[in-house]
Design an enzyme around this catalytic site. Structure first.
Site, PDB file in Angstrom:
ATOM      1  N   HIS A  13       0.834  -1.209   0.000  1.00 33.48           N
ATOM      2  CA  HIS A  13       0.000   0.000   0.000  1.00 33.48           C
ATOM      3  C   HIS A  13       0.866   1.255   0.000  1.00 33.48           C
ATOM      4  CE1 HIS A  13       0.487  -0.892   4.390  1.00 33.48           C
ATOM      5  NE2 HIS A  13       0.690   0.408   4.467  1.00 33.48           N
ATOM      6  N   HIS A  51       4.191   7.089   3.820  1.00 31.36           N
ATOM      7  CA  HIS A  51       5.086   5.946   3.597  1.00 31.36           C
ATOM      8  C   HIS A  51       4.572   5.066   2.471  1.00 31.36           C
ATOM      9  CE1 HIS A  51       2.195   4.139   6.567  1.00 31.36           C
ATOM     10  NE2 HIS A  51       2.368   3.051   5.860  1.00 31.36           N
ATOM     11  N   GLU A  74       7.661   0.832   4.969  1.00 37.04           N
ATOM     12  CA  GLU A  74       7.142  -0.190   5.879  1.00 37.04           C
ATOM     13  C   GLU A  74       7.334  -1.553   5.227  1.00 37.04           C
ATOM     14  OE1 GLU A  74       2.912   0.290   6.371  1.00 37.04           O
ATOM     15  OE2 GLU A  74       2.690  -1.478   7.640  1.00 37.04           O
TER      16      GLU A  74
HETATM   17 CO    CO Z   1       1.112   1.367   6.260  1.00 35.66          CO
END
Ligand code: CO
Length: 136
Positions: free
Chosen positions: A7, A78, A128
């Protein structure tokens, strides 16, 4: 191994307004919200296969996302790589000198395991790593 762009996350100052924008203006499917206590963050996911958009907002006004919004207002926060073995990826990247924001993965949205690479290890981008629940 990194297997997908899981994502892209956007920090938003007005959670409801941003959810409405992505649902109504952009017409994306809304999967729902989830509070992630470990990260003091409320999340909203909009699947857009093969990836998703994640909106993030501080839970109870605390935590790292609150600090980010104070400094910058909203913004791209992020991106997240999906991993099929997060421990192995952490070990491999640590051996190459990457710094992480935590010593070990913590619980993320959807019962995943997550850890963040320090932005200074990656040209200012916060990344991440995320291992989905069905892969651990
Ligand atoms: Co995230």
């Amino acid at each position: 191994m990194i297997t997908a762009l899981d994502h892209i996350a956007i920090a938003v100052p007005d959670f409801e307004k941003a959810i409405k924008r992505f649902m109504e203006d952009f017409g994306l499917e809304f999967e729902g919200t989830e509070d992630v206590e470990a990260a003091k963050t409320s999340t909203a996911f909009f699947p857009l296969p093969p990836t998703s958009i994640e909106l993030i907002h501080p839970l109870r006004g605390e935590g790292a996302v609150a600090g980010y919004l104070e400094k910058r207002g909203g913004g791209l926060h992020h991106l997240c790589f999906r991993s099929d073995d997060i421990e192995a990826d952490i070990e491999r990247l640590k051996a190459k000198g990457y710094q992480f924001l935590a010593d070990a993965p913590s619980p993320g949205a959807h019962n995943s395991k997550v850890i963040f690479i320090h932005p200074k290890s990656c040209d200012g981008v916060l990344i991440e790593l995320n291992q989905p629940a069905d892969e651990h």
